[in-house]
Write a protein that holds these residues in place. Structure first.
Motif, short mmCIF file in Angstrom:
data_model
loop_
_atom_site.label_atom_id
_atom_site.label_comp_id
_atom_site.label_asym_id
_atom_site.label_seq_id
_atom_site.Cartn_x
_atom_site.Cartn_y
_atom_site.Cartn_z
N SER A 45 0.83 -1.20 0.00
CA SER A 45 0.00 0.00 0.00
C SER A 45 0.87 1.26 0.00
O SER A 45 1.95 1.29 0.56
N LYS A 46 0.36 2.29 -0.61
CA LYS A 46 1.06 3.59 -0.59
C LYS A 46 0.64 4.43 0.61
O LYS A 46 1.20 5.49 0.85
N ASP A 47 -0.35 3.98 1.37
CA ASP A 47 -0.83 4.70 2.55
C ASP A 47 0.24 4.64 3.64
O ASP A 47 0.64 3.54 4.05
N PRO A 48 0.69 5.78 4.16
CA PRO A 48 1.76 5.78 5.18
C PRO A 48 1.21 5.60 6.59
O PRO A 48 1.58 6.31 7.51
N PHE A 49 0.31 4.64 6.80
CA PHE A 49 -0.33 4.45 8.10
C PHE A 49 0.69 4.17 9.20
O PHE A 49 0.68 4.81 10.25
N VAL A 50 1.56 3.23 8.99
CA VAL A 50 2.54 2.85 10.03
C VAL A 50 3.52 3.99 10.27
O VAL A 50 3.89 4.27 11.40
N LYS A 51 3.90 4.67 9.22
CA LYS A 51 4.82 5.81 9.36
C LYS A 51 4.17 6.92 10.18
O LYS A 51 4.81 7.56 11.00
N ASN A 52 2.87 7.12 9.99
CA ASN A 52 2.17 8.16 10.73
C ASN A 52 2.06 7.86 12.22
O ASN A 52 1.94 8.77 13.04
N VAL A 53 2.12 6.60 12.59
CA VAL A 53 2.08 6.22 14.00
C VAL A 53 3.29 6.80 14.73
O VAL A 53 3.20 7.22 15.88
N PHE A 54 4.43 6.85 14.05
CA PHE A 54 5.67 7.34 14.66
C PHE A 54 5.91 8.83 14.42
O PHE A 54 6.93 9.35 14.84
N TYR A 55 4.98 9.51 13.74
CA TYR A 55 5.16 10.92 13.42
C TYR A 55 5.32 11.74 14.71
O TYR A 55 4.54 11.63 15.64
N GLY A 56 6.37 12.54 14.77
CA GLY A 56 6.66 13.36 15.93
C GLY A 56 7.45 12.66 17.01
O GLY A 56 7.90 13.30 17.96
N ARG A 57 7.59 11.37 16.93
CA ARG A 57 8.34 10.61 17.93
C ARG A 57 9.76 10.31 17.45
O ARG A 57 10.69 10.30 18.24
N ALA A 58 9.86 10.00 16.17
CA ALA A 58 11.15 9.66 15.60
C ALA A 58 11.14 10.02 14.12
O ALA A 58 10.09 10.05 13.49
N GLN A 59 12.30 10.30 13.58
CA GLN A 59 12.41 10.61 12.16
C GLN A 59 12.56 9.29 11.40
O GLN A 59 13.56 8.60 11.51
N ILE A 60 11.53 8.96 10.62
CA ILE A 60 11.50 7.69 9.91
C ILE A 60 11.26 7.96 8.43
O ILE A 60 10.41 8.76 8.06
N GLU A 61 12.01 7.28 7.58
CA GLU A 61 11.86 7.42 6.14
C GLU A 61 10.76 6.51 5.59
O GLU A 61 10.01 6.88 4.71
N ALA A 62 10.70 5.29 6.09
CA ALA A 62 9.69 4.34 5.63
C ALA A 62 9.40 3.35 6.76
O ALA A 62 10.25 3.09 7.60
#
Length: 89
Positions: A45-62
């Motif tokens: 999927s192209k939906d960044p659901f899992v990436k959004n879980v970590f938004y603001g907590r850690a810098q994640i590329e994918a």
């Protein structure tokens, strides 16, 4: 007879979910229980659901996830009938 074979005789390896005997190539879950686990298709999927879980907590590329957490999935699938002591599937 090796020590491992003797230990397996007295302390057999059982599935942590349904308590059935494990084969030599299984560690914690039997194949049947492993196939019951809820998988995700986040890697396709192209939906960044899992990436959004970590938004603001850690810098994640994918980010992606293989399994989805559902409370008591295996317990609901393999519940023991208290009257007969047999497994319901």
């Amino acid at each position: 007879m090796s020590f491992k074979a003797l230990a397996d005789l007295f302390f057999p390896k059982v599935c942590n979910a349904c308590k059935s005997l494990l084969s030599d190539n299984e560690s914690f879950l039997c194949t049947t229980c492993r196939h019951v686990l809820p998988t995700t298709d986040y890697h396709t999927s192209k939906d960044p659901f899992v990436k959004n879980v970590f938004y603001g907590r850690a810098q994640i590329e994918a980010a992606t996830a293989l399994l989805r957490f559902e409370k008591k999935v295996l317990y609901n699938t393999y519940s023991t009938n208290l009257n007969t002591g047999k497994m319901k599937k």
